[in-house]
Scaffold this motif. Structure first.
Motif, PDB file in Angstrom:
ATOM      1  N   VAL A 115      35.572  34.130  29.885  1.00  0.00           N
ATOM      2  CA  VAL A 115      34.567  34.170  30.953  1.00  0.00           C
ATOM      3  C   VAL A 115      35.112  34.923  32.167  1.00  0.00           C
ATOM      4  O   VAL A 115      34.419  35.774  32.744  1.00  0.00           O
ATOM      5  CB  VAL A 115      34.128  32.739  31.343  1.00  0.00           C
ATOM      6  CG1 VAL A 115      33.320  32.735  32.625  1.00  0.00           C
ATOM      7  CG2 VAL A 115      33.334  32.103  30.206  1.00  0.00           C
ATOM      8  N   LEU A 116      36.338  34.645  32.561  1.00  0.00           N
ATOM      9  CA  LEU A 116      36.925  35.342  33.705  1.00  0.00           C
ATOM     10  C   LEU A 116      37.091  36.835  33.424  1.00  0.00           C
ATOM     11  O   LEU A 116      36.838  37.671  34.298  1.00  0.00           O
ATOM     12  CB  LEU A 116      38.271  34.721  34.080  1.00  0.00           C
ATOM     13  CG  LEU A 116      38.193  33.368  34.776  1.00  0.00           C
ATOM     14  CD1 LEU A 116      39.594  32.770  34.918  1.00  0.00           C
ATOM     15  CD2 LEU A 116      37.530  33.484  36.122  1.00  0.00           C
ATOM     16  N   GLY A 117      37.505  37.169  32.212  1.00  0.00           N
ATOM     17  CA  GLY A 117      37.636  38.572  31.834  1.00  0.00           C
ATOM     18  C   GLY A 117      36.303  39.296  31.892  1.00  0.00           C
ATOM     19  O   GLY A 117      36.214  40.421  32.389  1.00  0.00           O
ATOM     20  N   ALA A 118      35.253  38.637  31.397  1.00  0.00           N
ATOM     21  CA  ALA A 118      33.916  39.237  31.439  1.00  0.00           C
ATOM     22  C   ALA A 118      33.460  39.430  32.880  1.00  0.00           C
ATOM     23  O   ALA A 118      32.843  40.450  33.223  1.00  0.00           O
ATOM     24  CB  ALA A 118      32.923  38.359  30.676  1.00  0.00           C
ATOM     25  N   PHE A 119      33.776  38.470  33.747  1.00  0.00           N
ATOM     26  CA  PHE A 119      33.412  38.579  35.159  1.00  0.00           C
ATOM     27  C   PHE A 119      34.119  39.766  35.811  1.00  0.00           C
ATOM     28  O   PHE A 119      33.504  40.530  36.552  1.00  0.00           O
ATOM     29  CB  PHE A 119      33.756  37.274  35.887  1.00  0.00           C
ATOM     30  CG  PHE A 119      33.406  37.293  37.338  1.00  0.00           C
ATOM     31  CD1 PHE A 119      32.088  37.232  37.747  1.00  0.00           C
ATOM     32  CD2 PHE A 119      34.398  37.379  38.304  1.00  0.00           C
ATOM     33  CE1 PHE A 119      31.750  37.252  39.089  1.00  0.00           C
ATOM     34  CE2 PHE A 119      34.087  37.399  39.647  1.00  0.00           C
ATOM     35  CZ  PHE A 119      32.754  37.342  40.047  1.00  0.00           C
ATOM     36  N   VAL A 120      35.391  39.931  35.521  1.00  0.00           N
ATOM     37  CA  VAL A 120      36.151  41.056  36.086  1.00  0.00           C
ATOM     38  C   VAL A 120      35.554  42.379  35.618  1.00  0.00           C
ATOM     39  O   VAL A 120      35.374  43.304  36.413  1.00  0.00           O
ATOM     40  CB  VAL A 120      37.643  40.947  35.699  1.00  0.00           C
ATOM     41  CG1 VAL A 120      38.389  42.231  36.005  1.00  0.00           C
ATOM     42  CG2 VAL A 120      38.285  39.770  36.417  1.00  0.00           C
ATOM     43  N   ILE A 121      35.236  42.472  34.334  1.00  0.00           N
ATOM     44  CA  ILE A 121      34.648  43.709  33.802  1.00  0.00           C
ATOM     45  C   ILE A 121      33.291  43.974  34.451  1.00  0.00           C
ATOM     46  O   ILE A 121      32.969  45.113  34.808  1.00  0.00           O
ATOM     47  CB  ILE A 121      34.529  43.623  32.265  1.00  0.00           C
ATOM     48  CG1 ILE A 121      35.939  43.663  31.654  1.00  0.00           C
ATOM     49  CG2 ILE A 121      33.662  44.747  31.710  1.00  0.00           C
ATOM     50  CD1 ILE A 121      35.987  43.321  30.186  1.00  0.00           C
ATOM     51  N   LEU A 122      32.495  42.918  34.633  1.00  0.00           N
ATOM     52  CA  LEU A 122      31.192  43.068  35.278  1.00  0.00           C
ATOM     53  C   LEU A 122      31.349  43.569  36.712  1.00  0.00           C
ATOM     54  O   LEU A 122      30.650  44.491  37.138  1.00  0.00           O
ATOM     55  CB  LEU A 122      30.449  41.733  35.266  1.00  0.00           C
ATOM     56  CG  LEU A 122      29.090  41.721  35.968  1.00  0.00           C
ATOM     57  CD1 LEU A 122      28.109  42.628  35.239  1.00  0.00           C
ATOM     58  CD2 LEU A 122      28.561  40.308  36.060  1.00  0.00           C
ATOM     59  N   MET A 123      32.282  42.990  37.466  1.00  0.00           N
ATOM     60  CA  MET A 123      32.500  43.427  38.850  1.00  0.00           C
ATOM     61  C   MET A 123      32.973  44.876  38.892  1.00  0.00           C
ATOM     62  O   MET A 123      32.561  45.646  39.758  1.00  0.00           O
ATOM     63  CB  MET A 123      33.529  42.524  39.547  1.00  0.00           C
ATOM     64  CG  MET A 123      33.033  41.123  39.836  1.00  0.00           C
ATOM     65  SD  MET A 123      31.648  41.105  40.977  1.00  0.00           S
ATOM     66  CE  MET A 123      30.305  40.732  39.866  1.00  0.00           C
TER      67      MET A 123
ATOM     68  N   SER B 204      30.960  47.935  40.657  1.00  0.00           N
ATOM     69  CA  SER B 204      31.626  48.783  41.649  1.00  0.00           C
ATOM     70  C   SER B 204      31.515  50.256  41.286  1.00  0.00           C
ATOM     71  O   SER B 204      31.214  51.092  42.142  1.00  0.00           O
ATOM     72  CB  SER B 204      33.103  48.402  41.766  1.00  0.00           C
ATOM     73  OG  SER B 204      33.231  47.075  42.199  1.00  0.00           O
ATOM     74  N   ILE B 205      31.742  50.579  40.032  1.00  0.00           N
ATOM     75  CA  ILE B 205      31.636  51.969  39.577  1.00  0.00           C
ATOM     76  C   ILE B 205      30.200  52.470  39.758  1.00  0.00           C
ATOM     77  O   ILE B 205      29.969  53.603  40.202  1.00  0.00           O
ATOM     78  CB  ILE B 205      32.076  52.104  38.104  1.00  0.00           C
ATOM     79  CG1 ILE B 205      33.560  51.778  37.961  1.00  0.00           C
ATOM     80  CG2 ILE B 205      31.770  53.491  37.562  1.00  0.00           C
ATOM     81  CD1 ILE B 205      34.486  52.687  38.722  1.00  0.00           C
ATOM     82  N   ALA B 206      29.222  51.620  39.437  1.00  0.00           N
ATOM     83  CA  ALA B 206      27.815  52.017  39.582  1.00  0.00           C
ATOM     84  C   ALA B 206      27.481  52.270  41.052  1.00  0.00           C
ATOM     85  O   ALA B 206      26.775  53.237  41.373  1.00  0.00           O
ATOM     86  CB  ALA B 206      26.908  50.935  39.015  1.00  0.00           C
ATOM     87  N   LYS B 207      27.989  51.429  41.936  1.00  0.00           N
ATOM     88  CA  LYS B 207      27.722  51.628  43.365  1.00  0.00           C
ATOM     89  C   LYS B 207      28.363  52.918  43.872  1.00  0.00           C
ATOM     90  O   LYS B 207      27.768  53.649  44.658  1.00  0.00           O
ATOM     91  CB  LYS B 207      28.240  50.446  44.175  1.00  0.00           C
ATOM     92  CG  LYS B 207      27.355  49.239  44.091  1.00  0.00           C
ATOM     93  CD  LYS B 207      27.870  48.150  45.008  1.00  0.00           C
ATOM     94  CE  LYS B 207      26.922  46.974  45.024  1.00  0.00           C
ATOM     95  NZ  LYS B 207      27.328  45.951  45.988  1.00  0.00           N
ATOM     96  N   ILE B 208      29.565  53.207  43.433  1.00  0.00           N
ATOM     97  CA  ILE B 208      30.236  54.437  43.837  1.00  0.00           C
ATOM     98  C   ILE B 208      29.451  55.639  43.321  1.00  0.00           C
ATOM     99  O   ILE B 208      29.262  56.631  44.038  1.00  0.00           O
ATOM    100  CB  ILE B 208      31.699  54.468  43.318  1.00  0.00           C
ATOM    101  CG1 ILE B 208      32.532  53.446  44.074  1.00  0.00           C
ATOM    102  CG2 ILE B 208      32.290  55.862  43.441  1.00  0.00           C
ATOM    103  CD1 ILE B 208      33.916  53.213  43.484  1.00  0.00           C
ATOM    104  N   GLY B 209      28.971  55.550  42.102  1.00  0.00           N
ATOM    105  CA  GLY B 209      28.177  56.632  41.524  1.00  0.00           C
ATOM    106  C   GLY B 209      26.881  56.865  42.278  1.00  0.00           C
ATOM    107  O   GLY B 209      26.415  57.995  42.383  1.00  0.00           O
ATOM    108  N   MET B 210      26.286  55.838  42.834  1.00  0.00           N
ATOM    109  CA  MET B 210      25.031  55.978  43.578  1.00  0.00           C
ATOM    110  C   MET B 210      25.262  56.686  44.907  1.00  0.00           C
ATOM    111  O   MET B 210      24.389  57.393  45.403  1.00  0.00           O
ATOM    112  CB  MET B 210      24.430  54.598  43.846  1.00  0.00           C
ATOM    113  CG  MET B 210      23.918  53.901  42.624  1.00  0.00           C
ATOM    114  SD  MET B 210      23.483  52.216  43.026  1.00  0.00           S
ATOM    115  CE  MET B 210      21.739  52.270  42.731  1.00  0.00           C
ATOM    116  N   ARG B 211      26.430  56.512  45.491  1.00  0.00           N
ATOM    117  CA  ARG B 211      26.724  57.121  46.794  1.00  0.00           C
ATOM    118  C   ARG B 211      26.951  58.615  46.680  1.00  0.00           C
ATOM    119  O   ARG B 211      26.730  59.361  47.610  1.00  0.00           O
ATOM    120  CB  ARG B 211      27.965  56.480  47.407  1.00  0.00           C
ATOM    121  CG  ARG B 211      27.684  55.134  48.011  1.00  0.00           C
ATOM    122  CD  ARG B 211      28.871  54.677  48.814  1.00  0.00           C
ATOM    123  NE  ARG B 211      29.014  53.245  48.608  1.00  0.00           N
ATOM    124  CZ  ARG B 211      30.121  52.568  48.664  1.00  0.00           C
ATOM    125  NH1 ARG B 211      31.248  53.195  48.919  1.00  0.00           N
ATOM    126  NH2 ARG B 211      30.150  51.291  48.461  1.00  0.00           N
TER     127      ARG B 211
END
Length: 44
Positions: A23-31, A35-42
């Motif tokens: 669960v923690l690993g999945a959360f880290v991957i999701l975050m 983050s990558i998606a937000k950077i791509g939007m900028r």
């Protein structure tokens, strides 16, 4: 506590630890993905 009960308790603890790690690993991957998606939007 009998040895059999102790073994059962340890097995449950190991299973719970494994589930928590997944669960923690999945959360880290999701975050990371968010983050990558937000950077791509900028920077279109």
């Amino acid at each position: 506590m009998t040895p059999d009960e102790e073994q059962r308790r340890l097995a449950v603890q190991r299973r719970n630890a494994r589930v928590m790690a997944i669960v923690l690993g999945a959360f880290v991957i999701l975050m990371f993905a968010v983050s990558i998606a937000k950077i791509g939007m900028r920077h279109p």
